[in-house]
Design an enzyme around this catalytic site. Structure first.
Site, PDB file in Angstrom:
ATOM      1  N   ASP A 405       0.824  -1.204   0.000  1.00 47.77           N
ATOM      2  CA  ASP A 405       0.000   0.000   0.000  1.00 47.77           C
ATOM      3  C   ASP A 405       0.861   1.258   0.000  1.00 47.77           C
ATOM      4  O   ASP A 405       1.916   1.311   0.627  1.00 47.77           O
ATOM      5  CB  ASP A 405      -0.896  -0.019   1.246  1.00 47.77           C
ATOM      6  CG  ASP A 405      -1.801   1.179   1.344  1.00 47.77           C
ATOM      7  OD1 ASP A 405      -2.625   1.365   0.433  1.00 47.77           O
ATOM      8  OD2 ASP A 405      -1.682   1.939   2.321  1.00 47.77           O
ATOM      9  N   GLU A 458       1.097  -0.476  -5.143  1.00 48.55           N
ATOM     10  CA  GLU A 458       0.202   0.648  -5.405  1.00 48.55           C
ATOM     11  C   GLU A 458       1.080   1.894  -5.375  1.00 48.55           C
ATOM     12  O   GLU A 458       1.383   2.422  -4.306  1.00 48.55           O
ATOM     13  CB  GLU A 458      -0.904   0.742  -4.349  1.00 48.55           C
ATOM     14  CG  GLU A 458      -1.888   1.846  -4.659  1.00 48.55           C
ATOM     15  CD  GLU A 458      -2.477   2.521  -3.416  1.00 48.55           C
ATOM     16  OE1 GLU A 458      -3.480   3.230  -3.554  1.00 48.55           O
ATOM     17  OE2 GLU A 458      -1.912   2.355  -2.328  1.00 48.55           O
TER      18      GLU A 458
END
Length: 728
Positions: A405, A458
């Site tokens: 993330d 990401e």
């Protein structure tokens, strides 16, 4: 009183201010013989017992009413195994003395932990049920180099920090203690007298289980057995494999209708897993399952990186869920958050009174956007903690991939900061060199230690080489989310079709950089929250057009180069935004057949067709796998391209992003012959208008678009069709 024990030492020990309890407590050689000392608050009578015979070999004298006992065994010179018979409140208990056991940690482990190269620190640190010298109990260890004293507190000692102070291994800054009788299922924490003399109660950073919020204690739990990935699971992650990911938040996929309570891991194994398999997805991606205190963080602010959240069950229940997914042929991706952690007092923040896990300067160690703290990746022990966590999930649970993330927030020092709010690196640049090295090292270790496992990033900037090898300047990820493609295509789709001709490049631009990275095309949870609307609700027009637009978009996405990701609810066109506190709107699929059923059937067919035809996935990251046939017809908002496999087999993909059917639309093709329509998003099967080409079309020897042969098609309104060559 023993001449060796100073009253100040006893006072400090009882007050919890003494750093070296093993120098005082336990069995010690003196000129008078062996001397046994024990700190046993509230005890009234203590005897030393020889376990072999059960014989009392000496009584300990109470030297301090607060619980300090001492006694000499004059005829004993050699250390021996002993127990203590302790009377509390009139009842005698036979216990093993924690302070008769020697150092726990092996020298090699201590050295590797200090160096930051221990691949599996969780095997040493934390709480581990064990048997030492025939005694069952639990080994506790925690890294807190600047603490003045550390104790284990828990259900086994009335949460009393006086009872079990730990031994400091100065060479590593790790405190350790074996507590006889402590067993799996019991709660515990670490009580620290920190560097500033303040008392802190901390959860175990390496705890394998923890209490559910709002409680914060760690739980003694056995280390899961290692999982060996099958050859099929390894192949399913490869670049030429079909990868269609169903992204799920376990707490809101489905809930109990009577009380809105979560499904358990085992209930999810029985309901979610077969559903994802039936829908044709190849992978499940789970929003973070690490323990976290705030439901509204969706797991992205973890306090227990090694503990599956208790919201849905136990560690064993979670393993059951993962095993069920694997048995169904689904690989499992776990969202992993090594970028930051919350500032809750019970967790990592100022762990030993210093900024141990985080940077001390808020310009480096504080996330303004999320009110969280940033790991100090340059500190070896911190990096080791995180790398070990990656291996833990993959090796001990069989997690097949980690989706990292917020990578951009890690690799840029000025991420979301104004001038003067960040510190340049040693070369004056904005890159966080320590974070970059951490990511490269993590990816390298995953590749070496867990064959077939992969990582996904990401990463929201144009950082070069996210999925390229570190030796060429890359970060070493296997895949990267293509957020640019997602933003461009959604911006295009939300336009009234009459204006799309002026924004044609939003659909074509992605191919200009498509082969710079190994991309995943994500329609993730981030796109259906915070006022962005649902994917369906972003589509323009009346209800019919909204659904038609969505179907056409999905048909485009599943054929476009890159692996696929769809957040739960989008597979049946949920109309409202995602709410983490409620179930998906499954009622939309109740009653008679409707538009939502149509989208659900389409996504299922997209998945199964995509998986069946190598041309749609085998060469996602090879220029040979894609070719434009019609790229410049912006006036009619028509785009046509070819997907190709290694053997040269082609699938033609044609999209019409206006509500006007395009009859007799001719375009050039590479391979003449008979072409079968294998998917049409306007089919009545999906509640479309059923405009199409009767199933089969034959090419004509008519030149078009610079090619000798061509097809003459009807392009349905707001639709995408796929055609496969099936003969001459």
């Amino acid at each position: 009183m023993s001449s060796r024990i100073d009253r100040d030492v006893i006072n400090a020990l009882i007050a919890g201010h003494f750093a070296d309890p093993f120098s005082v407590l336990g069995m010690h050689q003196t000129q008078a013989g062996l001397e046994v000392r024990a700190l046993l608050p509230d005890a009234t009578d203590v005897w030393v017992i020889e376990p072999k015979t059960g014989r009392k070999v000496g009584k300990l004298e109470c030297l301090d009413a607060r619980g300090f006992f001492c006694g000499v065994l004059p005829r004993r010179k050699n250390f021996f195994r002993y127990q203590l018979a302790v009377t509390w409140h009139g009842q005698q208990n036979l216990i093993d003395d924690p302070y008769r056991f020697g150092p726990l940690m092996q020298e090699m482990d201590a050295w590797l932990l200090s160096e930051g190269t221990h691949l599996r620190p969780y095997e040493t640190l934390g709480a581990h049920a064990d048997t030492m010298d025939g005694v069952t109990g639990t080994r506790f260890s925690v890294w807190a180099p600047n603490a003045r004293r550390v104790s284990v507190v828990g259900q086994f000692n009335y949460w009393d920090g006086r009872r079990h102070p730990m031994r400091l291994r100065k060479e590593s800054g790790i405190w350790e203690l074996f507590i006889p009788g402590a067993h799996n299922g019991q709660l515990y924490k670490f009580e620290l007298l920190d560097a500033n003399g303040n008392l802190r109660i901390k959860a175990d950073p390496y705890a394998f289980e923890a209490q559910m919020r709002p409680e914060t204690a760690s739980m003694i739990c056995g280390l899961p057995e290692k999982v060996t990935p099958s050859e099929e699971r390894q192949k399913a992650n490869q670049f030429d494999a079909p990868i269609s990911i169903y992204e799920v938040h376990l707490g809101s996929w489905r809930r109990h209708t009577d009380n809105n309570f979560w499904l358990s891991y085992r209930e999810l194994a029985d309901q979610l897993v077969p559903y994802a398999k039936w829908m044709g997805f190849t992978h499940l991606e789970l929003l973070p399952v690490n323990e976290h205190p705030f439901d509204g963080s969706w797991g992205y602010q973890p306090t227990g990186l090694y503990a599956p959240t208790r919201r849905f069950g136990t560690l064993d229940d979670f393993r059951y869920f993962i095993n069920a997914a694997h048995a169904a042929g689904l690989n499992v991706i776990l969202d992993w958050v090594p970028g930051h952690f919350p500032s809750d007092e019970f967790s990592l923040a100022e762990f030993d009174g210093t900024h141990l896990y985080e940077h001390s300067d808020p310009r480096e160690g504080y996330h303004q956007d999320w009110n969280t703290l940033i790991y100090n990746y340059g500190r070896r022990e911190v990096s080791n903690y995180l790398v070990g966590n990656a291996l833990y999930w993959m090796e001990r649970f069989g997690i097949d991939a980690l989706r990292v993330d917020a990578v951009a927030s890690m690799i840029y020092r000025d991420y979301s900061r104004k001038e003067g709010e960040w510190i340049p690196n040693e070369f004056g640049g904005r890159e966080n060199l320590e974070a970059i090295e951490f990511l490269r090292n993590t990816n390298r270790i995953i590749g070496e230690q867990v064959p077939g496992a992969v990582s996904m990033a990401e990463e929201s900037t144009d950082f070069s080489g996210v999925t390229r090898p570190p030796e060429t300047g890359g970060l070493g990820f296997w895949y990267k989310w293509n957020l640019g493609w997602m933003h461009d295509t959604l911006d295009y789709m939300k336009l009234d079709p009459v204006y799309r001709q002026y924004h044609h490049d939003k659909l074509t631009f992605g191919m200009l950089y498509n082969h710079t990275e190994n991309f995943v095309l994500p329609l993730s949870h981030d796109e259906v929250v915070h006022g962005k609307k649902s994917i369906l609700d972003r589509m323009p027009g009346d209800a019919w057009q909204k659904f038609a637009n969505l179907r056409a978009y999905y048909g485009w996405m599943w054929a476009f180069p890159g692996k696929k990701l769809l957040f739960m609810g989008n597979e049946f066109a949920q109309g409202r935004e995602w709410n983490h506190d409620a179930s998906l709107d499954w009622h939309l699929l109740e009653g008679g057949d409707n538009w939502h059923h149509g989208v659900q059937r389409l996504v299922r067919d997209l998945n199964h067709t995509y998986r069946h035809h190598k041309a749609l996935h085998e060469l996602d990251f090879d220029a040979y796998g894609f070719e434009w046939l019609v790229v410049d017809d912006n006036e009619r908002s028509v785009l046509i391209f070819v997907r190709r496999d290694k053997a040269g087999n082609e699938i033609i993909v044609a999209s019409n992003f206006t509500p006007v059917p395009r009859h007799d639309y001719r375009f050039g093709i590479n391979q003449p012959g008979r072409w079968r329509e294998i998917l049409n998003t306007d089919s009545m099967h999906y509640h479309g208008s059923n405009t199409g080409n009767g199933g089969v079309v034959h090419s004509d020897e008519i030149e078009s678009h610079g090619r000798q042969h061509s097809l003459n098609l009807t392009l349905p309104p707001l639709a995408t069709i796929w055609l496969m060559r099936e003969g001459e």
